[in-house]
Enzyme design. Structure first.
Site, PDB file in Angstrom:
ATOM      1  N   SER A 258       0.832  -1.195   0.000  1.00  0.00           N
ATOM      2  CA  SER A 258       0.000   0.000   0.000  1.00  0.00           C
ATOM      3  C   SER A 258       0.862   1.238   0.000  1.00  0.00           C
ATOM      4  O   SER A 258       2.081   1.172   0.072  1.00  0.00           O
ATOM      5  CB  SER A 258      -0.903   0.006   1.228  1.00  0.00           C
ATOM      6  OG  SER A 258      -0.123   0.219   2.392  1.00  0.00           O
ATOM      7  N   LYS A 259       0.164   2.357  -0.078  1.00  0.00           N
ATOM      8  CA  LYS A 259       0.869   3.633  -0.120  1.00  0.00           C
ATOM      9  C   LYS A 259       1.729   3.855   1.118  1.00  0.00           C
ATOM     10  O   LYS A 259       2.634   4.674   1.122  1.00  0.00           O
ATOM     11  CB  LYS A 259      -0.155   4.760  -0.260  1.00  0.00           C
ATOM     12  CG  LYS A 259      -0.942   4.610  -1.548  1.00  0.00           C
ATOM     13  CD  LYS A 259      -2.186   5.491  -1.548  1.00  0.00           C
ATOM     14  CE  LYS A 259      -3.252   4.808  -2.391  1.00  0.00           C
ATOM     15  NZ  LYS A 259      -3.946   5.626  -3.321  1.00  0.00           N
ATOM     16  N   ARG A 260       1.418   3.127   2.133  1.00  0.00           N
ATOM     17  CA  ARG A 260       2.169   3.313   3.366  1.00  0.00           C
ATOM     18  C   ARG A 260       3.544   2.647   3.311  1.00  0.00           C
ATOM     19  O   ARG A 260       4.393   2.917   4.155  1.00  0.00           O
ATOM     20  CB  ARG A 260       1.387   2.727   4.553  1.00  0.00           C
ATOM     21  CG  ARG A 260      -0.034   3.230   4.654  1.00  0.00           C
ATOM     22  CD  ARG A 260      -0.683   2.796   5.955  1.00  0.00           C
ATOM     23  NE  ARG A 260       0.032   3.309   7.114  1.00  0.00           N
ATOM     24  CZ  ARG A 260      -0.080   4.553   7.563  1.00  0.00           C
ATOM     25  NH1 ARG A 260      -0.873   5.386   6.967  1.00  0.00           N
ATOM     26  NH2 ARG A 260       0.589   4.947   8.623  1.00  0.00           N
ATOM     27  N   ASP A 261       3.724   1.772   2.324  1.00  0.00           N
ATOM     28  CA  ASP A 261       4.991   1.053   2.242  1.00  0.00           C
ATOM     29  C   ASP A 261       6.065   1.845   1.508  1.00  0.00           C
ATOM     30  O   ASP A 261       6.513   1.464   0.433  1.00  0.00           O
ATOM     31  CB  ASP A 261       4.794  -0.299   1.564  1.00  0.00           C
ATOM     32  CG  ASP A 261       3.881  -1.201   2.377  1.00  0.00           C
ATOM     33  OD1 ASP A 261       4.263  -1.555   3.488  1.00  0.00           O
ATOM     34  OD2 ASP A 261       2.774  -1.497   1.908  1.00  0.00           O
TER      35      ASP A 261
END
Length: 502
Positions: A258-261
């Site tokens: 996800s964008k958090r990675d």
RNA sequence: GCCCCCAUGGUCUAGCGGCCUAGGACGCCACCCUUUCAAGGUGGAGAUCGCGGGUUCGAAUCCCGCUGGGGGUACCA
């Protein structure tokens, strides 16, 4: 049999809620490749139907990412096209018309349930151990009941009237037939109370209106495929081909990337020094393979050889090691030196190593030569400035101990350096072979192993123990600067000996 | 919970009934090359093809079940 093949029209349809990440990028890439291979149209459509999550900056970020990768669209924002507008927020009329048609034909109904009631309902269902879902409370309201709600001023949503029994099945290009029991489906919201469509309505209407022949998107959409199928059928339209790309998982396999990675964002990858060619190549290899051994593909190769049918349906983990290797491989062996140097130049300027590098200037020539020497050590573009810094500027001060190789006495290093300095002063640095021959001979003359002689020179000239070959390094640094740096090293060593002697 | 998808070394994959005593790549290890660091070359370890049933003369390849993993389950996409 006559096979009339419609011209291929495909689209990438991101929602502007953040940066483009690798999962989306790969879907975009595969879609693009398919379009180019079939000489069809690649369309970019912005699915901005969620006002709450809308993030204006992400539109630029997404388009910049696509352009960086080299995925140019034929129709879309900025350039327009015959099926515009390409922002769903500008197509509200169209959705309203289609919803009215569904309403008139009894394929949809207005629902006046409040978000609070729905939340309460879900809570109860969960507590009772029942699967959560809309209870179809408004599905069979009478005209009077509807009018009463309207009189209360309640703005309804419009829901799809899913068949109560039977099954809906469709074909996925990568997986074959997929069947869903209608009874398990929800009466999904098609039009929100704010007048915006949900994804389900908008995607179907727009794909139809834009003449999309192949619906490519992430695997996470498979569960809603039956809803879309029901809509395509309700409108009486011929269904497009569906192809759901497998998700890309986190490196540890636990959940989708996800964008958090971190670097999952394409712009982050770019800023970290990845080449777009390497990223494209790597992304193509996640879930797709041409044969049992080829793995380096240019965009043109991919356009020629890619095959949507050969995309693996199974989810794959994102492997940073492999991407890094790919990046380094492109830097070391694929991208030519001039090109590479041109990409390093902006970094040199932003790092303050040079003010500017005018085309055709001596500085440019120097940068190209330097990059040519160090590129085999470069894994990321961002390492360029550091790796070539000593070709452009004086190396910063370094630990004098570096001048003294292991198992070598300081005075031996000094002796070698002085002798080498005189040799360079005499024969210069232009003729690498001559310098090498003289210096190798010199090692014996001053009773040192070649390594013991070369390392102090290397450190003197570069300020570090790792560098390209000594003689090419000397040549590119040039005679004058090499001598000055050796003199500086000699001075350091003399001071060092004095200190060591205390 | 329910629905859906997936399943070959640690990872990405080739394989689509016999060419498989399972091929390639990343990673890992060793050696070679060598003025350092890389790059490169060679070799190696690592998979009873998730498990169990079938079908077949023959299965990694087809079917079923199980298990595991993933996805979905919003007036988000």
């Amino acid at each position: 049999m006559t096979t009339t093949t419609k011209p291929v029209r495909v689209r990438f349809a991101p929602s502007p809620t953040g940066d483009l990440h690798v999962g989306g990028a790969r879907t975009a890439l595969f879609t693009y490749l398919y379009a180019r291979q079939h000489e069809g149209a690649f369309i970019l459509r912005i699915e901005d139907t969620d006002q709450a999550r809308y993030d204006e900056a992400s539109i630029n970020s997404i388009t910049a990412s696509l352009r960086w990768l080299g995925l140019d669209w034929d129709e879309g924002p900025d350039i327009g096209g015959p099926s515009g507008p390409y922002f769903q927020s500008e197509r509200l009329e169209l959705y309203r018309e289609h919803v009215d048609r569904l309403l008139a034909e009894d394929y949809a109904y207005e629902c006046y349930c409040s978000p609070e009631r729905l939340a309460e309902l879900r809570d109860e269902q969960r507590k009772a151990g029942r699967p959560p879902g809309y209870d179809r409370h408004c599905r069979n309201l009478t005209d009077e009941e509807r009018q009463a709600k309207r009189d209360e001023g309640i703005k309804p949503v419009v829901r799809l009237k899913v068949p109560l029994d039977g099954a809906t099945s469709g074909l996925d290009l990568l997986r074959g037939p997929i069947t869903f029991e209608n009874a398990k489906l929800e009466d999904a919201v098609l039009l929100k109370s704010d007048g915006f469509p949900t994804y389900h309505l908008a995607v179907v209407v727009d794909d139809k209106e834009m003449g999309i022949t192949h619906v490519t998107r992430g695997e996470e959409w498979i569960p809603s495929m039956p809803l879309h199928l029901i809509l395509w059928d309700a409108f009486g339209w011929e269904r497009p081909v569906f192809a759901h790309m497998p998700v890309i998982l986190k490196p540890d396999g636990k959940g989708k990337l996800s964008k958090r990675d971190g670097a999952a964002s394409l712009l982050a990858l770019r800023d970290e020094g990845y080449l777009h060619e390497a990223v494209v190549n790597y992304l193509a290899m996640v879930g797709w393979a041409y044969d049992d051994h080829t793995e380096i593909f240019s965009m043109d190769d991919l356009i020629e050889k890619f095959s949507l049918e050969r995309v693996s349906p199974s989810p794959a983990r994102f492997n940073y090691d492999k991407l890094e290797w790919m990046n380094q491989h492109y830097i070391n062996h694929i991208v030519d030196v001039d090109d590479l140097a041109a990409r390093v130049v902006p970094l040199l300027v932003s790092e303050g190593l040079v003010d500017s590098v005018p085309e055709g200037s001596d500085t440019e020539k120097l940068v190209i030569e330097a990059v040519g020497l160090i590129k085999d050590k470069m894994k990321f573009l961002t390492e360029g400035p550091d790796l070539i810094s000593y070709f452009l500027a004086e190396p910063p001060d370094y630990d004098t101990a570096l001048l003294v190789p292991r198992k070598t006495e300081p005075d031996a290093a000094l002796r070698g350096l002085k002798a080498a300095r005189d040799v360079i002063a005499e024969i210069g640095v232009e003729d690498e072979e001559a310098v090498e021959a003289r210096l190798r001979a010199l090692a014996g003359e001053v009773d040192l192993k070649v390594g013991q002689l070369f390392m102090p020179i290397r450190v003197a000239v570069t300020g570090r123990t790792a560098s390209p070959g000594l003689f090419e390094t000397l040549r590119v640094v040039n005679k004058e600067r090499s001598l000055a740096r050796m003199d500086r090293a000699i001075a350091k060593l003399e001071g060092y000996e004095a200190v060591a002697a205390d």
